[in-house]
Every structure is written in structure tokens, then in C-alpha cells.
Enzyme design. Sequence first.
Site, mmCIF file in Angstrom:
data_model
loop_
_atom_site.group_PDB
_atom_site.id
_atom_site.type_symbol
_atom_site.label_atom_id
_atom_site.label_comp_id
_atom_site.label_asym_id
_atom_site.label_seq_id
_atom_site.Cartn_x
_atom_site.Cartn_y
_atom_site.Cartn_z
ATOM 1 N N ASP A 173 -15.898 65.949 -8.566
ATOM 2 C CA ASP A 173 -15.437 67.123 -9.287
ATOM 3 C C ASP A 173 -15.488 68.296 -8.327
ATOM 4 O OD1 ASP A 173 -14.527 67.503 -12.080
ATOM 5 O OD2 ASP A 173 -15.841 69.242 -11.948
ATOM 6 N N ARG B 170 -14.021 68.889 0.278
ATOM 7 C CA ARG B 170 -13.918 67.474 -0.048
ATOM 8 C C ARG B 170 -14.208 66.628 1.187
ATOM 9 N NH1 ARG B 170 -9.771 67.911 -2.335
ATOM 10 N NH2 ARG B 170 -10.779 67.997 -4.361
#
Length: 182
Positions: A64, A167
Site C-alpha cells: 500500500d 516502492r
Amino acid sequence: MDLAFVSTNVGKFREVRSILGEYGVRVRWDRRRLPEVQADDLASVVEAKLADAARSGQTVLVEDSGLFIPALDGFPGVYSAYAFKTIGLRGMLTLTRGRARGAVFRTVAGLARGSRQWTVSGECRGRLADRPRGRNGFGYDPIFIPNGETRTFGQFDPVEKNRRSHRAQAIRRVGRLLQTLG
Ligand code: ITT
């Protein structure tokens, strides 16, 4: 080694596949929408996603992410997907007009194998652009300029974004973890 990445977001999948490829991991896209709990931090959302996604005998990865703007007390943060769908990039720039430009992208990734689970995180600090720029990436990339840069992530090519994004940091941690697990 094979791993299932559970997400609805093709942009995330492409980045995760490319990064974990560097670690010899083959990533399969499990395009499922997991129920997203209403929580005020990414880690709680990831724990709930993992509880839903984990399947015995499979290695499963979820994550997330969110854009946190200090001048808006961290908004949109865990509400980033909702804000993107509703007010969008233009709305976000309108909300932040005349305020401090600082912004941070954060990712929390969760890995499950058998009954074992791990979470790791990554972050990328930067600032908001004055207008959307670039066609690469996805989501908020056209309005986010990482520190030390003049271009937005929307103007980065995928390899460059994967060198320094929130990420990329989290998923490289997953890659190293998988190597130690064998
Ligand atoms: P999942 O199925 O994996 O949950 P999602 O797109 O709903 O996919 P998130 O809730 O984690 O994923 O995403 C929050 C929002 O932030 C969403 O609008 C994304 O497009 C955006 N976002 C996430 N990572 C991003 C990145 O690297 N660059 C730009 N925007 C990003």
C-alpha cells in the site's frame, strides 16, 4: 522462485516485476481487489490486505502506498487512491496552492510465505510541482519531484524511477529478504 503480487494497479505490477526480476524472482500478477480497511496508517492497511491475500503454500506480496503532504497534515496519505479518483491531480494542486511544497511518497510492502509474514517500507522525499508534467509512471507521478531533481517522476523513465522510488526501496528490501530465505 515464483511470487504472486496481489493488486489492481498495473503500474505497481510493472515496477514490482522489474525490480524483483533483478533478484531472480518471477512475479505473477494476481489482479484481485482486496478489501481496504479504513485505517490511518499504511502498515495497518497492509496487514489487513495480507490477511486476505495469504494462501497456504504460496509466496504472496501486497503493498500500500500513498503521497503524504506535510502542509496538509499528511493528506492524502492512506486516502491517496480516493483523492486521486475524486479531486485528481488538479484538485491536489489547488488544495496546496500557496502552501509549503514538501511531499513524501511512502510504500509499505507485506510478504507472506506459509504462516510467516514480513513487512518492509520505503520512502521518497520531494516536493509538488506547480503543474502536472510528463506522461510516464502513474497516479501522482506527474506532480511529484524527488529531492535533488527538477523533473517529475512523470518525466523519469521506468528504470530511473525504479532506482529511487519509495516502492523501489521497499521492494528491494523484499528482494533481499527472499534471497536470505532461499
Ligand atoms: P492496490 O490494488 O494495490 O491497492 P491502488 O492503486 O488502489 O492499488 P494504493 O491504494 O496503494 O493502490 O494507491 C494509492 C494511490 O496512490 C493510488 O491512486 C495510486 O495511483 C497512487 N500511487 C501509488 N504509488 C504511486 C507511485 O509510485 N507514483 C504515483 N502515484 C502512486
